[in-house]
Design a protein around this motif. Structure first.
Motif, PDB file in Angstrom:
ATOM      1  N   THR A   1      46.511  42.936  44.395  1.00  0.00           N
ATOM      2  CA  THR A   1      46.558  42.791  45.700  1.00  0.00           C
ATOM      3  C   THR A   1      46.151  44.079  46.392  1.00  0.00           C
ATOM      4  O   THR A   1      46.338  45.088  45.747  1.00  0.00           O
ATOM      5  N   ASP A   2      45.761  43.853  47.711  1.00  0.00           N
ATOM      6  CA  ASP A   2      45.055  45.145  48.503  1.00  0.00           C
ATOM      7  C   ASP A   2      45.466  44.839  49.806  1.00  0.00           C
ATOM      8  O   ASP A   2      44.669  43.815  50.419  1.00  0.00           O
ATOM      9  N   GLY A   3      45.961  45.669  50.468  1.00  0.00           N
ATOM     10  CA  GLY A   3      46.153  45.422  51.815  1.00  0.00           C
ATOM     11  C   GLY A   3      46.692  43.880  52.278  1.00  0.00           C
ATOM     12  O   GLY A   3      46.439  43.442  53.250  1.00  0.00           O
ATOM     13  N   GLY A   4      47.771  43.551  51.600  1.00  0.00           N
ATOM     14  CA  GLY A   4      48.419  42.127  51.746  1.00  0.00           C
ATOM     15  C   GLY A   4      47.471  41.205  51.474  1.00  0.00           C
ATOM     16  O   GLY A   4      48.020  39.922  51.808  1.00  0.00           O
ATOM     17  N   PHE A   5      46.475  41.353  50.709  1.00  0.00           N
ATOM     18  CA  PHE A   5      45.605  40.235  50.508  1.00  0.00           C
ATOM     19  C   PHE A   5      45.587  40.043  48.922  1.00  0.00           C
ATOM     20  O   PHE A   5      45.734  40.876  48.107  1.00  0.00           O
ATOM     21  N   GLY A   6      45.691  38.914  48.382  1.00  0.00           N
ATOM     22  CA  GLY A   6      45.752  38.858  46.920  1.00  0.00           C
ATOM     23  C   GLY A   6      44.339  38.241  46.409  1.00  0.00           C
ATOM     24  O   GLY A   6      43.569  37.663  47.107  1.00  0.00           O
ATOM     25  N   TYR A   7      44.061  38.714  45.132  1.00  0.00           N
ATOM     26  CA  TYR A   7      42.806  38.489  44.704  1.00  0.00           C
ATOM     27  C   TYR A   7      43.309  37.921  43.193  1.00  0.00           C
ATOM     28  O   TYR A   7      43.747  38.694  42.449  1.00  0.00           O
ATOM     29  N   ALA A   8      42.437  37.039  42.363  1.00  0.00           N
ATOM     30  CA  ALA A   8      42.533  36.485  41.047  1.00  0.00           C
ATOM     31  C   ALA A   8      41.438  35.949  40.413  1.00  0.00           C
ATOM     32  O   ALA A   8      40.562  35.262  41.095  1.00  0.00           O
ATOM     33  N   LEU A   9      40.765  36.618  39.446  1.00  0.00           N
ATOM     34  CA  LEU A   9      39.651  36.158  38.826  1.00  0.00           C
ATOM     35  C   LEU A   9      40.015  35.333  37.514  1.00  0.00           C
ATOM     36  O   LEU A   9      40.791  35.898  36.585  1.00  0.00           O
ATOM     37  N   SER A  10      39.622  34.198  37.429  1.00  0.00           N
ATOM     38  CA  SER A  10      40.040  33.080  36.498  1.00  0.00           C
ATOM     39  C   SER A  10      39.112  32.605  35.805  1.00  0.00           C
ATOM     40  O   SER A  10      37.756  32.325  36.213  1.00  0.00           O
ATOM     41  N   GLY A  11      39.124  32.532  34.376  1.00  0.00           N
ATOM     42  CA  GLY A  11      38.212  31.947  33.283  1.00  0.00           C
ATOM     43  C   GLY A  11      38.613  32.002  31.912  1.00  0.00           C
ATOM     44  O   GLY A  11      39.372  32.716  31.557  1.00  0.00           O
ATOM     45  N   ALA A  12      37.964  30.995  31.296  1.00  0.00           N
ATOM     46  CA  ALA A  12      38.166  30.719  29.934  1.00  0.00           C
ATOM     47  C   ALA A  12      37.576  31.826  28.933  1.00  0.00           C
ATOM     48  O   ALA A  12      36.579  31.403  28.201  1.00  0.00           O
ATOM     49  N   LEU A  13      37.685  33.144  29.312  1.00  0.00           N
ATOM     50  CA  LEU A  13      36.917  34.021  28.613  1.00  0.00           C
ATOM     51  C   LEU A  13      37.901  35.089  27.640  1.00  0.00           C
ATOM     52  O   LEU A  13      39.110  35.225  28.180  1.00  0.00           O
ATOM     53  N   PRO A  14      37.317  35.800  27.134  1.00  0.00           N
ATOM     54  CA  PRO A  14      38.326  36.862  26.170  1.00  0.00           C
ATOM     55  C   PRO A  14      38.782  37.866  27.386  1.00  0.00           C
ATOM     56  O   PRO A  14      38.197  38.113  28.314  1.00  0.00           O
ATOM     57  N   ARG A  15      39.856  38.455  27.154  1.00  0.00           N
ATOM     58  CA  ARG A  15      40.384  39.457  28.016  1.00  0.00           C
ATOM     59  C   ARG A  15      39.381  40.391  28.502  1.00  0.00           C
ATOM     60  O   ARG A  15      39.187  41.020  29.522  1.00  0.00           O
ATOM     61  N   ALA A  16      38.915  41.088  27.484  1.00  0.00           N
ATOM     62  CA  ALA A  16      37.910  42.126  27.787  1.00  0.00           C
ATOM     63  C   ALA A  16      36.608  41.776  28.587  1.00  0.00           C
ATOM     64  O   ALA A  16      36.300  42.471  29.435  1.00  0.00           O
ATOM     65  N   ALA A  17      36.248  40.569  28.524  1.00  0.00           N
ATOM     66  CA  ALA A  17      35.097  40.030  29.188  1.00  0.00           C
ATOM     67  C   ALA A  17      35.615  39.696  30.420  1.00  0.00           C
ATOM     68  O   ALA A  17      35.042  40.066  31.750  1.00  0.00           O
TER      69      ALA A  17
END
Length: 274
Positions: A246-262
């Motif tokens: 979260t940044d400045g009251g805004f949420g962000y989420a990046l999702s995908g069926a990938l390994p954690r490092a990728a």
């Protein structure tokens, strides 16, 4: 001699007849009037024919089984809701503990020393509840739209300028779409989604292998635990893993069926571009 109603038949009445919203007596009376008005009767017949054609067009959908992907998404959504309910119960317990300890501090001039560490731990657990709920909603949205082949997005990447203007207006802040070409991902497009506190946006990316990731963003409720700025957090409990912050009251989420490092590498590339 019976009198006839010669007033013009309204479109509302025709729509009601076509849609089957009239009682048997009302429908019979209206058809009797139509029998004396050939032009309006032809209009009603055309509308009824169109309705029958539209119903026949998707008749197979009524009998078709629910796709497995939607069944799985529904099951995941129910599991997410159950986890969210547990988180909110834990958040309520932590708030009660804080109130009790606060009263103890007011009366005795100090925190109860035996439970100070425990209270801090519980408050730390409650703090990210809103952000974690946001992340799980992002993962469910990814699971729903990622399999789509014909309609994965509402607005395609070819209309990126329009996409940015539209979603910026709906979310109430200027948005930027991160570029992930260096990481091998191209923008597919984006869509508008509902959220707990208003509109949310989802941007979808795809690489040459057909793997997709989505960036989900939107405002969090000000003043709630988890709405303050946070560093990257990883959540693997949803239908797909995601990194969220979260940044400045805004949420962000990046999702995908990938390994954690990728996935972390992509999130790291996204963050400075926002």
């Amino acid at each position: 001699m019976a009198s006839h109603d010669d007033t013009p038949i309204s479109e509302d009445a025709l729509h009601a007849l076509t849609d089957g919203r009239l009682s048997a007596a009302q429908a019979e009376a209206l058809r009797a009037r139509l029998a004396r008005d050939a032009e309006t009767q032809a209009t009603a017949a055309a509308w009824q024919a169109q309705r029958a054609q539209l119903q026949a067009l998707h008749a197979a959908w009524d009998a078709a089984p629910v796709p497995d992907s939607l069944r799985r998404a529904a099951g995941r959504l129910e599991a997410v809701r159950e986890r969210e309910a547990r988180w909110w119960r834990l958040g309520g317990m932590a708030a009660s503990l804080l109130l009790a300890f606060g009263l103890g501090w007011t009366v005795h001039g100090q925190w109860p020393t035996d439970h100070r560490g425990q209270a801090a731990g519980r408050m730390a657990d409650a703090a990210p509840a809103v952000a974690r709920r946001f992340a799980q909603q992002a993962a469910v949205a990814h699971a729903v739209y990622q399999p789509e082949q014909r309609h994965p997005v509402e607005v395609a990447a070819a209309q990126q300028e329009h996409l940015v203007q539209w979603l910026s207006k709906r979310l109430g802040r200027p948005l930027r779409i991160p570029v992930l070409a260096a990481q091998g991902y191209e923008l597919v497009g984006g869509r508008l989604l509902p959220g707990d506190t208003g509109a949310r946006a989802q941007f979808m990316y795809q690489n040459a292998a057909g793997e997709r990731v989505t960036l989900y963003l939107g405002a969090l409720a000000a003043g709630q635990p988890g709405a303050a700025d946070t560093a990257f957090r990883f959540d693997a409990d949803g239908p797909v893993p995601c990194f969220y912050w979260t940044d400045g009251g805004f949420g962000y989420a990046l999702s995908g069926a990938l390994p954690r490092a990728a996935l972390l590498g992509l999130a790291t590339a996204v963050h400075p571009q926002l």
